[in-house]
Design a protein around this motif. Structure first.
Motif, PDB file in Angstrom:
ATOM      1  N   ILE A  12      36.634  34.285  38.947  1.00 20.76           N
ATOM      2  CA  ILE A  12      36.909  35.364  37.997  1.00 20.76           C
ATOM      3  C   ILE A  12      36.704  36.724  38.653  1.00 20.76           C
ATOM      4  O   ILE A  12      37.493  37.651  38.433  1.00 20.76           O
ATOM      5  CB  ILE A  12      36.037  35.198  36.731  1.00 20.76           C
ATOM      6  N   LYS A  13      35.681  36.864  39.497  1.00 22.73           N
ATOM      7  CA  LYS A  13      35.462  38.132  40.207  1.00 22.73           C
ATOM      8  C   LYS A  13      36.633  38.454  41.123  1.00 22.73           C
ATOM      9  O   LYS A  13      37.114  39.591  41.160  1.00 22.73           O
ATOM     10  CB  LYS A  13      34.164  38.066  41.027  1.00 22.73           C
ATOM     11  N   ILE A  14      37.120  37.460  41.846  1.00 19.66           N
ATOM     12  CA  ILE A  14      38.252  37.681  42.751  1.00 19.66           C
ATOM     13  C   ILE A  14      39.511  38.031  41.946  1.00 19.66           C
ATOM     14  O   ILE A  14      40.286  38.917  42.335  1.00 19.66           O
ATOM     15  CB  ILE A  14      38.483  36.449  43.651  1.00 19.66           C
ATOM     16  N   ILE A  16      39.655  39.541  39.008  1.00 17.67           N
ATOM     17  CA  ILE A  16      39.499  40.912  38.513  1.00 17.67           C
ATOM     18  C   ILE A  16      39.716  41.916  39.638  1.00 17.67           C
ATOM     19  O   ILE A  16      40.385  42.944  39.451  1.00 17.67           O
ATOM     20  CB  ILE A  16      38.124  41.092  37.837  1.00 17.67           C
ATOM     21  N   LEU A  17      39.202  41.631  40.829  1.00 15.54           N
ATOM     22  CA  LEU A  17      39.408  42.518  41.977  1.00 15.54           C
ATOM     23  C   LEU A  17      40.885  42.601  42.346  1.00 15.54           C
ATOM     24  O   LEU A  17      41.422  43.692  42.577  1.00 15.54           O
ATOM     25  CB  LEU A  17      38.591  42.025  43.170  1.00 15.54           C
ATOM     26  N   PHE A  18      41.571  41.455  42.376  1.00 16.09           N
ATOM     27  CA  PHE A  18      42.992  41.428  42.697  1.00 16.09           C
ATOM     28  C   PHE A  18      43.800  42.197  41.648  1.00 16.09           C
ATOM     29  O   PHE A  18      44.697  42.972  41.993  1.00 16.09           O
ATOM     30  CB  PHE A  18      43.482  39.984  42.790  1.00 16.09           C
ATOM     31  N   THR A  19      43.495  41.989  40.390  1.00 13.36           N
ATOM     32  CA  THR A  19      44.206  42.681  39.317  1.00 13.36           C
ATOM     33  C   THR A  19      43.980  44.188  39.397  1.00 13.36           C
ATOM     34  O   THR A  19      44.919  44.977  39.248  1.00 13.36           O
ATOM     35  CB  THR A  19      43.761  42.146  37.940  1.00 13.36           C
ATOM     36  N   GLY A  20      42.750  44.607  39.651  1.00 13.84           N
ATOM     37  CA  GLY A  20      42.453  46.034  39.774  1.00 13.84           C
ATOM     38  C   GLY A  20      43.190  46.674  40.939  1.00 13.84           C
ATOM     39  O   GLY A  20      43.755  47.768  40.810  1.00 13.84           O
ATOM     40  N   CYS A  21      43.204  45.999  42.088  1.00 15.35           N
ATOM     41  CA  CYS A  21      43.920  46.546  43.250  1.00 15.35           C
ATOM     42  C   CYS A  21      45.424  46.609  42.992  1.00 15.35           C
ATOM     43  O   CYS A  21      46.089  47.556  43.415  1.00 15.35           O
ATOM     44  CB  CYS A  21      43.624  45.713  44.484  1.00 15.35           C
TER      45      CYS A  21
END
Length: 74
Positions: A12-14, A16-21
């Motif tokens: 889930i952290k990865i 969220i990071l991918f979506t934000g970038c």
């Protein structure tokens, strides 16, 4: 069970990071597009501009233009 929960939390952290970038990259591209949309590159030049091309001022026959193209690669 604990290891599976830890792996799911990492996933889930990865995500969220991918979506934000991805969102940041998208809005960056949209900003650059907006900047260049208002750029008038075909305006008349200002200052002491000099015309360097004489194409169109002289009438050429099609064969002369073809020879010119093959000779100079233009």
């Amino acid at each position: 069970m604990r290891q599976m929960l830890h792996m799911m939390f990492g996933t889930i952290k990865i995500f969220i990071l991918f979506t934000g970038c991805t969102i940041l990259f998208y809005y960056g591209i949209m900003w650059v597009n907006q900047e260049y949309e208002n750029y008038h590159r075909y305006d008349e030049p200002q200052g002491t501009a000099v015309k360097v091309s004489t194409v169109g001022e002289t009438e050429y026959k099609w064969f002369d233009r073809l020879k010119f193209f093959y000779h100079y690669g233009e």
